[in-house]
Design an enzyme around this catalytic site. Structure first.
Site, short mmCIF file in Angstrom:
data_model
loop_
_atom_site.label_atom_id
_atom_site.label_comp_id
_atom_site.label_asym_id
_atom_site.label_seq_id
_atom_site.Cartn_x
_atom_site.Cartn_y
_atom_site.Cartn_z
N ASP A 107 -7.94 -9.26 -22.41
CA ASP A 107 -7.79 -8.72 -21.09
C ASP A 107 -6.63 -9.58 -20.64
OD1 ASP A 107 -7.56 -7.80 -18.40
OD2 ASP A 107 -9.54 -8.64 -17.57
N CYS A 116 -3.91 -4.28 -17.02
CA CYS A 116 -3.47 -3.99 -15.73
C CYS A 116 -2.05 -3.48 -15.68
CB CYS A 116 -3.69 -5.28 -14.92
SG CYS A 116 -2.68 -6.72 -15.35
N CYS A 156 0.92 -1.06 0.10
CA CYS A 156 0.18 0.13 -0.02
C CYS A 156 0.86 1.22 0.05
CB CYS A 156 -0.92 -0.03 1.42
SG CYS A 156 0.01 -0.33 2.83
N TYR A 181 -8.75 -14.62 -23.91
CA TYR A 181 -8.19 -14.74 -22.45
C TYR A 181 -9.49 -14.94 -21.86
CZ TYR A 181 -3.79 -13.02 -24.31
OH TYR A 181 -2.73 -12.69 -25.35
N GLN A 218 -10.91 -10.34 -11.20
CA GLN A 218 -10.44 -9.06 -10.74
C GLN A 218 -10.36 -8.99 -9.39
OE1 GLN A 218 -8.97 -6.93 -12.53
NE2 GLN A 218 -9.56 -6.98 -14.76
#
Length: 412
Positions: free
Chosen positions: A310, A337, A12, A241, A212
């Site tokens: 994706d 991503c 984070c 995919y 996801q």
């Protein structure tokens, strides 16, 4: 927000950063990459998450022994050093509780930890998957060998303490690799899957299937995919995919027929089940490499109006791009991503005659440096035709206004 180990684990990075600043950094990061790869597309503002905490529906923890006590946590960045923690604000509360309980059980049951240097020991990792809408939970124990002492006691204790756990599995991975799961795990409890609700659909998925990481943001992302695809009732859609079929199933109601292509046999089994359980009949799934499938489709002159991809973080390949454009689709929707591999692939698509005008960004990974991108590529002549149409409309509008002004003068 405060986290004692945020700087050590790196999960984070932006935890103490205001939302607007996070969005700005992520947008600028993508803009810089676009300039670097000479992609002349407008980079949209980042669609930030309404719920940026406790969102991770998949968590993998490692184990270590510190001063005689078993601890669990994430690995420090670029290392295999476990950074222990009590609570993670990015993980659901129930997941934090289960990890803490497993850690105590490993200690009390005297389960030996796996040693990467010697290749001995038992427990390597634990993966937990959480369905945000149903609350169902999957636990996967990754061990160095099939021997797993006390596993019956572990299963019994966990399912008694946490009724949300619907299935428990064991993956055997004794190789010297950073890949956590390489094979299909064996089921110790339940049926090996959990079910979630996404975009109004019931979706079942197994341990190795892609899903996801932020379910609520995923719904927003797929809604944008629907808009970008701009499907017509008779269109055929190719979902490459495809995994468990989440994208294709979501878009099936907007077109005539969908073909999903996927190599992972277990994921395809889930996809077929998901289609049946949701009563979606205009979709079929093919167990095949997407590039090979598209080459074969082109050979037999099979046409697809829209193609969706994706891919993983590595992006797609030159062969995939050539195979996709050979089908001459009206549109190609690309979900990514990894902004860097997205830009690389967009450059390759452009050389093959397809380009995009805008990239939308979605914050699927709040408080980290990652960002998801989505764009639609069209063949250049489509863009030119659209530009001509707009120019003609503007010219017609201006001519109409001139005519109206002349009429007003005459009336005076």
């Amino acid at each position: 927000m405060k986290c004692k180990v945020s700087k050590q684990c790196g999960g984070c990075t932006y935890l103490n950063m205001p939302e607007k600043q996070q969005a700005q950094i992520k947008q600028e990061q993508v803009e810089q990459l676009a300039a670097q790869y000479h992609i002349k597309a407008r980079i949209g503002d980042v669609h930030m998450a309404a719920h940026p905490l406790h969102y991770r529906n998949k968590v993998i923890v490692g184990f270590a022994k510190q001063k005689g006590t078993i601890v669990s946590g994430l690995y420090a960045k670029h290392s295999h050093r476990v950074v222990p923690y009590d609570q993670c604000v990015l993980q659901p509360e129930i997941v934090n509780e289960i990890i803490a309980a497993i850690t105590k059980m490993v200690q009390s049951m005297k389960i030996e930890l796996y040693n990467e240097k010697t290749g001995t020991g038992v427990l390597r990792h634990v993966m937990i998957r959480w369905a945000h809408a149903t609350g169902e939970i999957m636990v996967v124990f990754v061990t160095g060998s099939s021997m797993f002492p006390s596993r019956k006691n572990m299963v019994r204790a966990l399912t008694k303490q946490f009724p949300q756990i619907k299935t428990i599995l064991q993956e055997v991975n004794g190789r010297n690799t950073s890949v956590v799961m390489e094979r299909e795990p064996m089921v110790l409890y339940g049926n090996g899957t959990i079910t979630d609700l996404l975009c109004g659909l019931k979706l079942r998925f197994s341990a190795t299937a892609f899903y996801q990481i932020h379910s609520e943001q995923c719904e927003a992302l797929y809604d944008m995919a629907r808009k970008m695809a701009d499907l017509h009732p008779r269109d055929t859609l190719l979902d490459t995919y495809c995994g468990i079929g989440s994208i294709g199933l979501t878009l099936a109601s907007s077109c005539g027929h969908v073909v999903g292509v996927e190599q992972n046999a277990r994921a395809l089994k889930d996809a077929a089940y998901n289609a049946q359980s949701n009563g979606i009949e205009n979709i079929e799934f093919v167990p095949m490499d997407a590039t090979a499938f598209m080459k074969e489709a082109a050979k037999y002159q099979q046409h697809f109006n829209v193609i969706v991809l994706d891919p993983p973080r590595a992006g797609t390949t030159r062969d995939f791009i050539q195979a996709a454009v050979s089908l001459k689709p009206r549109r190609i929707v690309y979900i990514s991503c990894n902004p860097e591999t997205l830009m690389r692939d967009l450059k390759r698509f452009k050389k093959s005659g397809y380009e995009t005008r805008k990239i939308e960004l979605y914050d699927l990974f709040p408080y980290s440096e990652h960002v998801e991108g989505i764009c639609v590529l069209e063949k250049k002549y489509y863009n030119q035709a659209a530009s001509r149409k707009k120019a003609e409309a503007r010219k017609s509008f201006e001519a109409k206004k001139i005519k109206e002004r002349k009429q007003r003068r005459r009336s005076k």
